[in-house]
Write an enzyme that holds these catalytic residues in place. Sequence first.
Site, PDB file in Angstrom:
ATOM      1  N   CYS A 260      -3.741 141.888  -6.198  1.00 18.32           N
ATOM      2  CA  CYS A 260      -3.467 142.965  -5.254  1.00 18.32           C
ATOM      3  C   CYS A 260      -3.789 144.332  -5.840  1.00 18.32           C
ATOM      4  O   CYS A 260      -3.885 145.318  -5.101  1.00 18.32           O
ATOM      5  CB  CYS A 260      -2.018 142.916  -4.792  1.00 18.32           C
ATOM      6  SG  CYS A 260      -0.820 142.861  -6.142  1.00 18.32           S
TER       7      CYS A 260
ATOM      8  N   GLU B 270      -9.821 145.967   2.838  1.00 21.33           N
ATOM      9  CA  GLU B 270      -9.682 145.169   1.627  1.00 21.33           C
ATOM     10  C   GLU B 270     -10.585 143.941   1.675  1.00 21.33           C
ATOM     11  O   GLU B 270     -10.683 143.261   2.703  1.00 21.33           O
ATOM     12  CB  GLU B 270      -8.222 144.724   1.452  1.00 21.33           C
ATOM     13  CG  GLU B 270      -7.972 143.932   0.185  1.00 21.33           C
ATOM     14  CD  GLU B 270      -6.543 143.442   0.063  1.00 21.33           C
ATOM     15  OE1 GLU B 270      -6.083 143.242  -1.075  1.00 21.33           O
ATOM     16  OE2 GLU B 270      -5.879 143.246   1.107  1.00 21.33           O
TER      17      GLU B 270
ATOM     18  N   GLU C 205       5.008 143.676   0.197  1.00 24.20           N
ATOM     19  CA  GLU C 205       3.807 144.181  -0.452  1.00 24.20           C
ATOM     20  C   GLU C 205       2.629 143.516   0.239  1.00 24.20           C
ATOM     21  O   GLU C 205       2.537 142.286   0.277  1.00 24.20           O
ATOM     22  CB  GLU C 205       3.815 143.848  -1.938  1.00 24.20           C
ATOM     23  CG  GLU C 205       2.607 144.394  -2.675  1.00 24.20           C
ATOM     24  CD  GLU C 205       2.198 143.507  -3.813  1.00 24.20           C
ATOM     25  OE1 GLU C 205       1.012 143.119  -3.851  1.00 24.20           O
ATOM     26  OE2 GLU C 205       3.054 143.181  -4.653  1.00 24.20           O
TER      27      GLU C 205
ATOM     28  N   GLY D  57       1.987 139.329   0.416  1.00 25.32           N
ATOM     29  CA  GLY D  57       0.960 138.601   1.142  1.00 25.32           C
ATOM     30  C   GLY D  57       0.129 139.516   2.009  1.00 25.32           C
ATOM     31  O   GLY D  57      -0.041 140.703   1.720  1.00 25.32           O
ATOM     32  N   SER D  58      -0.356 138.970   3.097  1.00 29.51           N
ATOM     33  CA  SER D  58      -1.272 139.695   3.971  1.00 29.51           C
ATOM     34  C   SER D  58      -0.539 140.749   4.800  1.00 29.51           C
ATOM     35  O   SER D  58       0.678 140.668   5.014  1.00 29.51           O
ATOM     36  CB  SER D  58      -1.965 138.717   4.921  1.00 29.51           C
ATOM     37  OG  SER D  58      -1.029 138.173   5.841  1.00 29.51           O
TER      38      SER D  58
END
Length: 524
Positions: free
Chosen positions: A303, A394, A267, A243-244
């Site tokens: 991602c 990002e 991650e 996730g974030s």
Amino acid sequence: MTNQINGQSLINGEWVTGTDGTVTGFNPATNEALQPEFGLLNEEQTDQAVAAAKDAFASYRATTPEERAAFLDEAADQIEARREDIVARATQETGLPEARLNGETSRTTNQLRLFAKVLRHGNNNSVRIDPAQPDRQPAPRVDIRQRRIPLGPVAVFGASNFPLAFSTAGGDTASALAAGCPVVFKAHNAHPGTSEIVAQAIKAAIEKQGLHSGVFNLIYGPGAKVGQRLISDPAITAVGFTGSRSGGMALFHTANQRPTPIPVYAEMSAVNPVFVLPGALGDAKALAEGFFGSVTGSAGQLCTKPGLLFLPEGSEGNSFVSAVSEFFNGSTGQTMLTAGIANAWLEATKKLRSQDGVEAIGEGKAGEGENAPAPVIFETDLATFDSNEVLEEEMFGPASLIIRYSSIDELVKVIDRLEGQLTATFHAIESDHAEVEKLLPHVELIAGRILFGGWPTGVEVGHAMVHGGPFPATTNGATTSVGTLAIERFQRPVAYQSFPEVLRPEPIQDANPWNVPQVVDGQF
């Protein structure tokens, strides 16, 4: 098979209604709520789920490799039996097309079956044996044998962008269960119905294999609150998260502030740089088409999406830019996963537009319905990029930034200051090999997976894959969340010294009843 969705958590084999409010899924194409409502667990109910996993650990870790493998195979079969219902509900909850979700269902079941094969082969035990040498001089050597054992109950958090492969029965759950660890799975509130159907499949597999009902628990809860509660529970021994960065770091800090810290395998974020070298621009249009597809596929919500592309200055680079602009100008936005993700992407691209020296060079049109913004591509030069950290942030969605460079030496300096990445990609031909050799040692230090040709979106699930990378791509760059190596995250090595054969665990016995690979005195 038709599966009714009841809006309940699964605790110790029983469906439980949460009492701390409710949540529904939403159709992101219309922003309409999807029934039923899902009850969110209170703190006591969350603790019960962890307690169930703790109670299950002793019997589950004692299962043989074949028993555990049969369970994973059965879970895959049960998911396949519910494929139609899973895909139908996931389509409603995510806006993703059926073809993508059918593929993701297959990836999920294939992961489970792959870990079953790992268990049957047995190399996850990592057995090493140094036999006793009583006559060794100047001192005898005692018998020492090593194997890996499971850590204990694992908390897993579902990802927003993968309702199946990184969710209920996804890679973190599959690798933890393969390791012998019961799982408490926190469902993502963006696709609660999909999570419940998959949990029904895992429950059926547990029952068919006669395992402790606490081996797998599904919980719905109010975001950060239930997450912090889970991580703080002393029975939880490790965490899997996708996730974030903010969410992953919140869990990481809590885990490290416990009286007994635990590993968090989170991650989080990456921009996945692509390095185009001059020789690769011979067919600029084909290269541009591949880049466009990788940036905009799944509405850019992967991602591994290439968020940065470093491109040589000059006429051939200009041809690539023209082709990319054409592809983006002719594009139409796809529905994004949630209104929140779409709004965050709009804010990120708005921020990039406001930066000096950055230009939008191609932009499509918004798609039909809600939450389908127009894809966009930006361009800047290396000096501007090197002087503005905002340009490295990002943008989770269909956007990317092209950076023009004039020399390999300039590129090396920029690579050395980039953050950790999940991937990095080279596009080059034989005439560029010397430049690749110069760049590669620098790129190795920032990325978990390095591609020569192709595009980073699309992660093969196998034995050699690394889906991880240095911080902040992950909180632990020494491992992977995809592929069979992932099982080692939820195990630890134990050495047994001078144990008689009758007391040695099966993997380290001379008789080797599980027939696992053994390294004896350094030799297989």
